[in-house]
Design an enzyme around this catalytic site. Structure first.
Site, mmCIF file in Angstrom:
data_model
loop_
_atom_site.group_PDB
_atom_site.id
_atom_site.type_symbol
_atom_site.label_atom_id
_atom_site.label_comp_id
_atom_site.label_asym_id
_atom_site.label_seq_id
_atom_site.Cartn_x
_atom_site.Cartn_y
_atom_site.Cartn_z
ATOM 1 N N ASP A 283 0.838 -1.266 0.009
ATOM 2 C CA ASP A 283 0.064 -0.032 -0.079
ATOM 3 C C ASP A 283 0.774 1.173 0.016
ATOM 4 O O ASP A 283 2.061 1.265 0.265
ATOM 5 C CB ASP A 283 -0.992 -0.155 1.248
ATOM 6 C CG ASP A 283 -2.015 0.964 0.922
ATOM 7 O OD1 ASP A 283 -2.070 1.746 0.111
ATOM 8 O OD2 ASP A 283 -3.095 0.703 1.532
HETATM 9 C C1 BGC Z 1 -5.102 3.236 0.290
HETATM 10 C C2 BGC Z 1 -5.283 2.220 -0.789
HETATM 11 C C3 BGC Z 1 -5.040 2.743 -2.160
HETATM 12 C C4 BGC Z 1 -3.715 3.373 -2.529
HETATM 13 C C5 BGC Z 1 -3.471 4.088 -3.675
HETATM 14 C C6 BGC Z 1 -3.626 4.097 0.166
HETATM 15 O O1 BGC Z 1 -3.565 5.130 0.964
HETATM 16 O O2 BGC Z 1 -4.979 2.587 1.243
HETATM 17 O O3 BGC Z 1 -6.640 1.628 -0.707
HETATM 18 O O4 BGC Z 1 -5.216 1.976 -3.166
HETATM 19 O O5 BGC Z 1 -3.508 4.574 -1.306
HETATM 20 O O6 BGC Z 1 -4.233 5.475 -3.740
#
Ligand code: BGC
Length: 761
Positions: A283
């Protein structure tokens, strides 16, 4: 025995070595043979696009652009600008080893055409509909140049305080598994080939992110392996079975190890046990955040993450910044880097990017396939099945001849229809509740109230995102009109109307990432409005916009009807009006328990029994498992939802009272539409293992059917049960069906079931 095993391994390895290589393997061998170590590490690097802003800004000075020109990016995410993506692809092909980029994006509930938020979609219990929404999203995203979507989010959540409950499919692992499969099929198709309408799915967040303690985002998760496997893992596993191409690791820790460096999760469970063959991305900044978890410095956590099976680093610069050094120091091997690099190249190969790096970048397709009339119509149709009627004393459906007062701070809020995680909608305006209702009937409007009494809180909720991301953002005035005059206006409009539709609930930033709440009732200012409306004596319908279960005890007692529409998407206002005026009969059912009070959380239907159980509706009693100030039961149980018609369930029968372990039985029930309108009913089957070697939940969903019934019509619904539905992970983490008695329950929701007993022999 040990000797035999060793021999077996040697033979398997020898066979694998001589097995003919696939065309893909040979192709990737050839590419990797000419890549430098730096270029291989570059493939493991994913950066967000905002740094680029526009195609013109892809200049030497831009940090991402520099990496791109050196061939040190494997992909870019966060841009739905085809012009920019094309430019980046051109640069990537001219740089380093000339490897095409993959383009990721948070396409969560639709792309430019927005569908209801995922939690709302789940309440349709309609897998074809969910697959269709993902397919349209994939088609639109792919026509924009995106070939990798960060969805489905399949985290099970039992705690309504967690803001991200809105992004998933609710609290049940079986239903969650069905949804995960439908979404993966929608994005990727059902075969191994990717045509240009299909994109890589990325299942997130692996794993157990929804178990955050106290529902506070990013918080630690404390679950046993057994409970994790029984209560949470099914959707992640189902996604692998459906062929998901990638996973995203989660922010939380599990068993004392952050998920993004958790070998048990990524290697032993996902790859070795379930057979996942794709790549895993972290993530956003999750690798760097492992430093805060107290595991080591960036070099240490990056090395451990790679070794644990994490292939791609999103935005931490941990891999590009430290892996070469770790290799020199012997903390990782070149094989670790090669393995991760190969997995990413494989994904690009499967997408067809080596054949044609621009196959997703086609201006004509963009014009023809994105935000079309047809897709808008689909958004409206899909939203019809995602509205849960929580209460109705007969006031609904409304007459189109009635004079309607549409009041409340969410009545004209287009963003509240769009909901969280819709950046790919490019700010396109959704149809508001006011628009939808006023197009059908004679209506008046009043804003009615502030969002919250607390101006500081309201400012943070309304503008928190801008404050975080837009330098120098000037907050517009808050509470510039007094609450009294807003209420007075609403009351005046209500008095002149035949019926009041109060549009209240959560604006997007009250749920979603980083938006956990400790109070899950309607905000005070909005409750004040509802009380003032009650005093008018006019019939009152509450249209609830929310991304999470709320505690609605007061509203359940005082409103005439409550229609929970969640955030219903681009065509929200139209779709809600279709239901309010009875052109569509609501059929959705909850996939999360609605508690009576926040103090009951976590609250979920598939809980365990205690040694001192207490009935859900019974009053306080000393020395049994309950609270002194609230009953144990929820306000609305899992699986609950009303219709404008009524359904009657006949007795549940089994084809046999006993089932041999390897046999099967059929449970049947006849359901009749006893009302005057046609409607859809979601029939649910639950099981309970009466005695097992480990404790089991009091109820577990194991089947459901959605049937359409004309007035007076009946359907006989059958569920086949085998040992698969009756198995669970025992204390030794083996998936077993233990002979003995099972209750088999069928009903319209998880509370109102009829049961029969089945004995497995
Ligand atoms: C979130 C994810 C997301 C990623 C990219 C993160 O902060 O937890 O769900 O896909 O950002 O935007």
């Amino acid at each position: 025995m040990k000797k035999n095993l060793t021999l077996l391994f040697v033979l398997v390895a020898a066979f694998a070595a001589c097995a003919p290589k696939s065309e893909m393997d040979r192709f990737i061998d050839e590419i990797m043979g000419r890549m430098t170590l730096e270029q291989k590490i570059g493939q493991l690097n994913l950066r967000s696009a905002p740094g680029f802003i526009s195609a013109e800004r892809v200049t030497e000075e831009d940090e991402n652009a520099k990496l791109l020109r050196r061939g040190l990016l494997g992909g870019i995410y966060g841009s739905g600008n085809p012009e920019l993506l094309r430019k980046c692809q051109e640069i990537a092909l001219e740089s380093g080893a000339g490897i095409p980029l993959i383009f990721g994006m948070d396409v969560i509930h639709g792309h430019e055409t927005v569908f209801p938020v995922p939690l709302a979609l789940s309440t349709s219990w309609n897998m074809d509909l969910i697959e269709r929404s993902a397919r349209i999203a994939a088609t639109e995203a792919a026509a924009t140049g995106i070939n990798w979507v960060f969805s489905p989010m399949v985290d099970i959540c039992r705690d309504a305080r967690w803001g991200r409950i809105v992004e998933g499919g609710g609290e049940d692992p079986y239903l969650g598994g069905e949804i995960a499969k439908a979404m993966v099929y929608g994005y990727q198709g059902r075969d191994a080939e990717f045509d240009t309408d299909e994109v890589l799915a990325c299942v997130k967040h692996f794993a157990l992110y929804g178990g955050a303690e106290a529902g506070r985002d990013y918080n630690s998760v404390f679950l046993s392996r057994q409970e994790a496997l029984n209560g949470y893992m099914a959707p992640y596993k189902a996604a692998t079975e459906a062929g998901a191409a990638s996973y995203m690791s989660s922010f939380n820790e599990f068993e004392g190890i952050p998920a993004s460096m958790n070998r048990y999760l990524m290697q032993e469970l996902l790859r070795d046990s379930w057979g996942f063959k794709g790549f895993i991305v972290s993530d956003a900044t999750a690798i760097a955040e492992e430093v805060n978890h107290g595991i080591g410095d960036l070099q240490e956590v990056s090395a451990r993450s790679l070794k644990a099976g994490l292939d791609m680093d999103m935005n931490s610069d941990g891999y590009t910044g430290t892996l070469e050094q770790s290799l020199k120091e012997g903390r990782i091997s070149e094989a670790d880097i090669n393995r991760a690099c190969r997995r990413i190249l494989e994904a690009k190969y499967k997408l067809g990017l080596f054949e044609d790096p621009f196959r997703y970048l086609d201006a004509e397709r963009y014009a023809a396939k994105v935000y079309t009339e047809e897709n808008r119509a689909a958004a409206r149709e899909i939203a019809h099945e995602c509205q849960v009627l929580l209460k109705n004393n007969g006031v609904l459906p409304l007459s189109k001849d009635a004079r309607i007062a549409v009041v409340g701070p969410l009545a004209q809020d287009a963003m509240a229809m769009t909901g969280t995680w819709a950046m790919s909608s490019h700010g396109r305006e959704s149809v508001t509740l006011w628009q939808g209702i006023s197009e059908v009937a004679s209506a008046s409007y009043a804003e009615g109230s502030w969002l919250f009494d607390d101006a500081h809180l309201e400012e943070n909720v309304r503008y928190g995102l801008y404050k975080a991301f837009v330098p120098g953002f000037q907050v517009p005035p808050i509470h510039s009109v007094s609450q009294q005059s807003l209420i007075a206006d609403a009351v005046a409009k209500a008095r002149k109307a035949d019926v009041v539709v109060a549009c209240v609930g959560e604006v997007p930033n009250m749920n979603g990432e980083g938006s956990s709440r400790t109070d899950i009732s309607l905000p005070d200012a909005q409750r004040e409005l509802l009380k003032a409306l009650k005093a008018t004596g006019k019939p009152r319908v509450m249209v609830l916009v929310t991304g999470r279960p709320l505690s609605l005890v007061e509203e359940e007692a005082s409103m005439d009807a409550i229609l929970n529409v969640w955030s219903p998407g681009s065509e929200g206002g139209h779709a809600v009006a279709d239901v309010l005026f009875g052109d569509v009969n609501p059929s959705a059912k909850l996939t999360t328990t609605f508690p009576r009070s926040v103090g009951q959380l976590p609250l979920y239907y598939n809980h365990k029994n205690t040694g001192r159980p207490h009935p859900d509706d019974a009053d306080y009693k000393k020395f049994v498992s309950c609270h002194i100030d609230e009953i144990n039961g929820p306000l609305y149980p899992f699986g609950y939802g009303l219709s404008y018609t009524t359904f009657e369930y006949g007795p549940v029968t089994l084809s046999a009272a006993e089932m041999p372990l390897d046999g099967s039985v059929t449970a049947s029930v006849t359901v009749t539409n006893t009302g005057t309108r046609a409607g859809d009913e979601i029939i649910q089957l639950y099981i309970h293992d009466i005695y097992a070697t480990s404790t089991c939940p009091v109820k577990e969903l194991k089947g459901f059917r959605k049937v359409h019934l004309e007035p007076g019509a009946s359907a006989r619904v059958e569920f086949e049960l085998t040992k698969e539905e009756l198995s669970y992970y025992n204390h030794d983490l083996q998936w077993v069906c233990e002979p003995g008695g099972f209750e088999i329950m069928v009903g319209p929701n998880s509370r109102d079931t009829e049961s029969v007993t089945l004995t497995v022999i």
